[in-house]
Design an enzyme around this catalytic site. Structure first.
Site, PDB file in Angstrom:
ATOM      1  N   HIS A 127       0.872  -1.180   0.000  1.00 54.93           N
ATOM      2  CA  HIS A 127       0.000   0.000   0.000  1.00 54.93           C
ATOM      3  C   HIS A 127       0.915   1.238   0.000  1.00 54.93           C
ATOM      4  O   HIS A 127       2.009   1.199   0.562  1.00 54.93           O
ATOM      5  CB  HIS A 127      -0.813  -0.065   1.293  1.00 54.93           C
ATOM      6  CG  HIS A 127      -1.920   0.923   1.434  1.00 54.93           C
ATOM      7  ND1 HIS A 127      -1.698   2.252   1.725  1.00 54.93           N
ATOM      8  CD2 HIS A 127      -3.262   0.777   1.351  1.00 54.93           C
ATOM      9  CE1 HIS A 127      -2.866   2.875   1.829  1.00 54.93           C
ATOM     10  NE2 HIS A 127      -3.837   2.012   1.601  1.00 54.93           N
ATOM     11  N   ASP A 205       3.003  -4.771   7.981  1.00 53.69           N
ATOM     12  CA  ASP A 205       1.809  -3.959   7.813  1.00 53.69           C
ATOM     13  C   ASP A 205       0.647  -4.946   7.857  1.00 53.69           C
ATOM     14  O   ASP A 205       0.373  -5.644   6.885  1.00 53.69           O
ATOM     15  CB  ASP A 205       1.863  -3.217   6.474  1.00 53.69           C
ATOM     16  CG  ASP A 205       0.553  -2.489   6.166  1.00 53.69           C
ATOM     17  OD1 ASP A 205      -0.407  -2.605   6.958  1.00 53.69           O
ATOM     18  OD2 ASP A 205       0.499  -1.828   5.109  1.00 53.69           O
ATOM     19  N   GLN A 208      -4.607  -5.502   6.755  1.00 57.93           N
ATOM     20  CA  GLN A 208      -5.605  -6.455   6.249  1.00 57.93           C
ATOM     21  C   GLN A 208      -5.565  -7.758   7.028  1.00 57.93           C
ATOM     22  O   GLN A 208      -6.612  -8.314   7.377  1.00 57.93           O
ATOM     23  CB  GLN A 208      -5.355  -6.753   4.756  1.00 57.93           C
ATOM     24  CG  GLN A 208      -5.540  -5.560   3.839  1.00 57.93           C
ATOM     25  CD  GLN A 208      -6.973  -5.069   3.776  1.00 57.93           C
ATOM     26  OE1 GLN A 208      -7.923  -5.801   4.027  1.00 57.93           O
ATOM     27  NE2 GLN A 208      -7.143  -3.801   3.443  1.00 57.93           N
ATOM     28  N   LYS A 231     -10.672  -1.057  10.055  1.00 51.92           N
ATOM     29  CA  LYS A 231     -10.884  -2.242   9.212  1.00 51.92           C
ATOM     30  C   LYS A 231     -11.260  -3.460  10.053  1.00 51.92           C
ATOM     31  O   LYS A 231     -11.731  -4.451   9.520  1.00 51.92           O
ATOM     32  CB  LYS A 231      -9.633  -2.524   8.380  1.00 51.92           C
ATOM     33  CG  LYS A 231      -9.388  -1.419   7.350  1.00 51.92           C
ATOM     34  CD  LYS A 231      -8.167  -1.644   6.500  1.00 51.92           C
ATOM     35  CE  LYS A 231      -7.989  -0.447   5.563  1.00 51.92           C
ATOM     36  NZ  LYS A 231      -6.753  -0.530   4.793  1.00 51.92           N
ATOM     37  N   CYS A 369      -4.581   2.411  -3.786  1.00 54.38           N
ATOM     38  CA  CYS A 369      -3.383   2.912  -3.102  1.00 54.38           C
ATOM     39  C   CYS A 369      -2.195   1.989  -3.324  1.00 54.38           C
ATOM     40  O   CYS A 369      -1.369   1.786  -2.420  1.00 54.38           O
ATOM     41  CB  CYS A 369      -3.611   3.093  -1.600  1.00 54.38           C
ATOM     42  SG  CYS A 369      -4.872   4.286  -1.204  1.00 54.38           S
TER      43      CYS A 369
END
Ligand SMILES: *Cc1c(COP(=O)(O)O)cnc(C)c1O
Length: 411
Positions: A127, A205, A208, A231, A369
């Protein structure tokens, strides 16, 4: 709360007030949870209740209201620590989102701990939030940026990844745990083993991944893990950077201000202990309280049940979309979560999304993104359907049927 014996999606849907809405006279089919998930009633209620009954600024207050609010906010840290199997609240730094967590890393670990001439490794499916902060670091601090490529299937190319360490210059790997475009999940344990064998630290990261599977930072053996509350069915405005305590202690502050100091004179200030050293100013108090409610909510449902539900949805979606002539799924990773990018022959993905929206179906379209990843696949955009705990098989059928109708505009 007791665990429901089986995962009952219809019961779960009743927890989300927004899902009862009609959009353009049709039932809302919300397939954009990877951009931001909807909120269960318990999250909404926790925030409203705090504002109505228990609210004051935290940490310095000596009065009842401030003490209660401080407790509620710090309990969110405990919940986040338990969610990730971190060793305690001192390792949970609250930020405003993943983006801020990664900027904190680049600023504080990058400028404060890394040395000029060292390199940061990212992957070809990041991202923008996990690209740009490292570019800024590269340009201001003489850090090299290396990109581990992805294969045609949309998986991390492990041989090429390992080769990036050959000269011993890599100080940090900052890599997605799960792609927000392809749904691919990287082999996190191997990523860490290779990095550690070469003397590099690893930050995931997890924006998700944390939504779709149980994340155990101690089992992963990683060094930092960043994610974002909105999220994970929580509010916007709050995110988490988990770090090993001894590393957080070596890092200089990110921003200066109130709350992050131990003492201040004009000559010199000293810093609060971790995690407060990284949290300047009044934090997102209500959002922390909402995040705790979200974490409690998903923990009560259980990650095994959620993951099984999403795996079944993903399999169904891959099968249904795969049968439609002209629809192409981008990324075929073996290990993947409930995010599917696709293109439709002759159609721009913005038009696909607009025409689906007319049928009440919300998907995202664009570069998500991740412009460099788009370029890797010779695309400038895709449409993306993403699933949450409230997504049903019937909604996937609605998407497939909707796409068949959309296709008629382009043949
Ligand atoms: C959404 C997302 C981000 C950014 O999250 P913010 O909440 O916008 O900071 C970063 N990385 C990935 C993989 C994401 O999906």
């Amino acid at each position: 709360m007791t665990k429901p014996a089986t995962f009952d999606v219809e019961r779960i849907r009743q927890d989300f007030p927004i899902l009862t809405q009609k959009i353009r006279g049709k039932d809302l089919v919300f397939l954009d949870s990877a951009a931001s998930a909807q909120k269960p009633r318990v999250v909404i209620d926790a925030m409203v209740r705090a504002m109505e009954t228990q609210y004051a600024n935290i940490h310095r207050g000596l009065h009842w209201m401030s003490e209660r609010t401080t407790e509620a906010y710090e309990e969110a840290r405990d919940a986040a620590a338990a969610l990730m199997n971190a060793s305690g609240r001192s390792e949970i730094v609250f930020t405003h989102n993943s983006t801020e967590a990664i900027n904190l890393m680049a600023h504080s670990y990058g400028r404060g701990v890394m040395k000029r001439g060292q390199a940061v490794v990212i992957s070809g499916m990041e991202h923008h939030s996990n690209i740009v902060p490292w570019q800024l670091l590269r340009d201001s601090h003489g850090i090299e940026l290396r990109v581990a490529p992805v294969t045609d299937a949309g998986e991390l190319d492990m041989e090429a990844y390992e080769a990036l360490f050959a000269d011993g210059k890599v100080g940090l790997v900052a890599i997605t745990h799960m792609s927000n475009v392809l749904g691919s999940v990287v082999p996190a344990e191997r990523v860490v083993k290779i990095a550690h064998a070469n003397g590099a630290k690893v930050m995931f990261d997890g924006s998700q991944a944390i939504v779709h599977r149980k994340v155990d930072v101690r089992a992963l053996d990683c060094d930092f893990y960043a994610w974002t509350g909105h999220k994970l069915y929580g509010p916007t405005g709050i995110g988490v950077l988990w770090g090993r305590r001894e590393l957080l202690e070596r890092m200089p502050p990110f921003m200066g201000g109130g709350d992050m100091i131990s003492s201040v004179t004009y000559e010199q200030s000293t810093w609060a202990t971790v995690p407060h050293k990284f949290e300047a100013g009044t934090p997102a108090i209500l959002e922390g309280i909402g995040l705790k409610a979200a974490i409690d909510y998903v923990q009560a449902i259980g990650f095994d049940a959620m993951a099984a539900h999403e795996a079944a949805l993903t399999e169904h979606a891959l099968a249904r979309l795969g049968q439609i002539d002209g629809v192409h799924i981008v990324g075929r990773a073996q290990d993947r979560g409930g995010v599917i990018s696709f293109t439709l022959d002759k159609a721009h993905s913005h038009d696909v999304a607009t025409l689906l929206d007319r049928q009440g179906i919300a998907v995202r379209a664009g570069h998500h993104c991740a412009e460099p990843l788009m370029r890797r696949f010779n695309l400038d955009s895709t449409a993306r359907a993403s699933f949450g705990i409230y997504t049903t098989h019937a909604e996937i059928d609605a998407l497939a049927d909707g796409l068949i109708r959309v296709r008629e505009f382009f043949t």
